[in-house]
Every structure is written in C-alpha cells, then in structure tokens.
Write a protein that holds these residues in place. Structure first.
Motif, mmCIF file in Angstrom:
data_model
loop_
_atom_site.group_PDB
_atom_site.id
_atom_site.type_symbol
_atom_site.label_atom_id
_atom_site.label_comp_id
_atom_site.label_asym_id
_atom_site.label_seq_id
_atom_site.Cartn_x
_atom_site.Cartn_y
_atom_site.Cartn_z
ATOM 1 N N LYS A 193 0.830 -1.210 0.000
ATOM 2 C CA LYS A 193 0.000 0.000 0.000
ATOM 3 C C LYS A 193 0.868 1.265 0.000
ATOM 4 N N LEU A 194 2.022 1.208 0.660
ATOM 5 C CA LEU A 194 2.920 2.369 0.703
ATOM 6 C C LEU A 194 3.376 2.776 -0.690
ATOM 7 N N TYR A 197 1.351 5.527 -2.535
ATOM 8 C CA TYR A 197 1.338 6.914 -2.061
ATOM 9 C C TYR A 197 1.817 7.857 -3.167
ATOM 10 N N SER A 198 1.363 9.088 -3.102
ATOM 11 C CA SER A 198 1.754 10.085 -4.098
ATOM 12 C C SER A 198 3.236 10.432 -3.958
ATOM 13 N N ALA A 201 3.881 12.609 -0.915
ATOM 14 C CA ALA A 201 3.876 11.862 0.347
ATOM 15 C C ALA A 201 5.180 11.073 0.505
ATOM 16 N N LYS A 202 5.609 10.437 -0.577
ATOM 17 C CA LYS A 202 6.858 9.666 -0.529
ATOM 18 C C LYS A 202 8.056 10.574 -0.261
ATOM 19 N N TRP A 226 -7.412 6.826 4.389
ATOM 20 C CA TRP A 226 -7.365 8.281 4.258
ATOM 21 C C TRP A 226 -8.404 8.730 3.237
ATOM 22 N N ASP A 229 -5.548 12.298 -0.538
ATOM 23 C CA ASP A 229 -4.088 12.374 -0.463
ATOM 24 C C ASP A 229 -3.658 13.551 0.403
ATOM 25 N N LEU A 232 -3.607 12.610 4.026
ATOM 26 C CA LEU A 232 -2.418 11.811 4.314
ATOM 27 C C LEU A 232 -1.187 12.713 4.449
#
Length: 289
Positions: A193-194, A197-198, A201-202, A226, A229, A232
C-alpha cells in the motif's frame, strides 16, 4: 607416332597442375582462415565464459539502473563508513552483476551491491570482484536483487514497498511474497500500500526517514484509510512537526543534565543529599529526566 602421344600426355598434366594451383591460390585469397575480432567482442566472449563465476570488472562498466535500493544517500554516515572501509580494505564480498547481451552488444547491470559499486566508482577503484549472472526472466533478477538486499541490510521502507509492487506487476500475488519472504500476509498488504502513495507523500517520508521507520508507517499510516491524499500529507507533516518538537525537547533536557554535572564539578562541597533534592526539583519541572 609414339612421341606425339607422350607430348600430349605431358601437356594434360601441366594443364591440370595449373588448374590446381589457380584453385589453391583463389582459396587462399578469397576465403581467409581467420577473422580479426573487435575488442568489444573479445571482452564479451570473456564475460560470457565467466557466467556463474567470480570475475573482475571495472566499476565503470557496471550500470546502476533498476536498483532495488532506489535511493542511495551518499551523505549518510553509514554510506560514508562503507566507503572508508572499501578505501582501506577493498570490497571483500563479490557483488552480483547481470550480463544482458545481444549479438556483439552487451550491458552489465548491478543486481546487488549497488552501494559498494557506487563507492568504488567514487574512489576510482579500477577492478572489483563480481559474480556474473544471466537471467531469462525479468522477475528473476528483481527477486534476486531484492532478496540479497533484504538479507544483508535493512532497506528503506519505501524501497521495500516499490520492490514488492514490482513483483505484483510481474504476476506475483501477495500470498507468494508472504510465503517467499516469510512475512505476515497483512503486513505485506500494508507494505504494498505504501507504494501507492503520491510522490509528495513519498518525498516527505524519504526526507525524514529517521522519523518514519517501518513500524510507524505500517501502524500509523498504512493501516489507516485516508479520505484524500491531502489528508495523508497533512498527517505526515504533523508527525514530522511533533517529532521535531520532541527532538528539541530531548536535546534541551540533555543539555540541562550536562550543565548540572558541570555545576557539581565546580562545587565539590555540595553533599549528595543536596544533589538529590536539586535533581528532584529539576525533574518536577521537567528540566531533566
């Protein structure tokens, strides 16, 4: 009568000899018995003969693309320590390199040992020990690189998630990854799932990696749903801010403790009973731990 016949026979022998000589001469000049090989071709043949063996390569020959360890922080203390070790002792354990060749063209791709190869390049080392591999399927080389890195050192959590996500793209299922790497299935789902992430976010996670170990990312972020985005990203930023405040407070407490010890050194006549009450008061007001 006999004489002309003899001359005729000699004439035929001469003609036959001339034909043989001509044929032999044409064979020599039109069909050479060897060809001159280009240096690249000779090098490729040497490397091909070393598949699954240990072979010396110049680090400059090795490409670091498709790295399972997607980000190598060259300013990181661990990397600097590795580089210093290589400078003094060399690379003690061979790295793994894949040969990809077609006709007389070839590439050498790093499969594992990316940091060691990069350090060797920066140090100007001209040869390192490598194990040459040739893979028939893309997921085989990815799996090899990911497995090697997981066994030797802790990867960045996002690097692990990107590696697992690539295996999913290549046809693996989460169950396969769970079984192969010996991880809980729900844990694997969270790691994958990680990878979704956008980029923003990363980026926050990578720039503050000491504040986002795998445990925090799994329990406080990947297990939570969430709404957007942006939600998050705000949660990640809040975590960074809170962590920063905690770090500042911890630093102040440490400095207060050092100052107190200096005060004791300058006043050796202070009794242990007085020290006990002073420290009790300072702990009450949270100046020291």
């Amino acid at each position: 009568m006999p004489e002309p016949i003899k001359n005729y026979q000699q004439s035929n022998k001469e003609i036959l000899a001339e034909k043989k000589l001509k044929s032999f001469t044409e064979t020599i000049y039109t069909e050479p018995t060897f060809t001159i090989q280009q240096p690249e071709q000779l090098r490729l043949e040497k490397i091909r003969s070393a598949i699954n063996k240990v072979f010396y390569l110049n680090p400059s020959e090795i490409l670091l693309s498709e790295n399972v360890r997607f980000s190598i922080d060259t300013k990181d203390l661990e990397y600097q320590a590795l580089k210093n070790s290589i400078a003094t002792e060399g690379i003690l354990q061979p790295v793994v390199v894949e040969l990809r060749d077609e006709e007389n063209k070839y590439e050498l791709i790093a499969i594992n040992g990316h940091r060691r190869i990069l350090a060797a390049k920066e140090l100007g080392i001209d040869k390192i020990l490598c194990v040459i591999k040739k893979y028939s399927e893309k997921h085989s080389r990815l799996l090899h690189g990911l497995t090697e890195n997981l066994l030797r050192t802790d990867l960045d959590p996002l690097d692990v998630s990107e590696g697992y996500a690539k295996l999913i793209e290549l046809g693996w299922r989460a169950e396969n990854i769970s079984e192969y790497f010996g991880k809980d299935l729900n844990y694997v789902y969270c790691i994958i799932k990680l990878a979704s992430y956008s980029d923003q976010a990363k980026s926050i996670i990578r720039e503050n990696k000491e504040k986002f170990p795998m445990r925090i990312l799994i329990n406080e972020f990947a297990r939570k749903k969430w709404t957007s985005d942006q939600e998050l990203i705000e949660a990640l930023l809040n975590k960074v801010e809170k962590k920063s405040q905690a770090d500042v407070k911890s630093l102040k407490v440490e400095m207060n403790k050092k100052q107190l010890n200096i005060f004791y050194d300058l006043n050796p006549d202070i009794t242990d009973d007085v020290k006990m009450y002073v420290e009790k008061a300072l702990r009450h007001f949270k100046f020291i731990n």
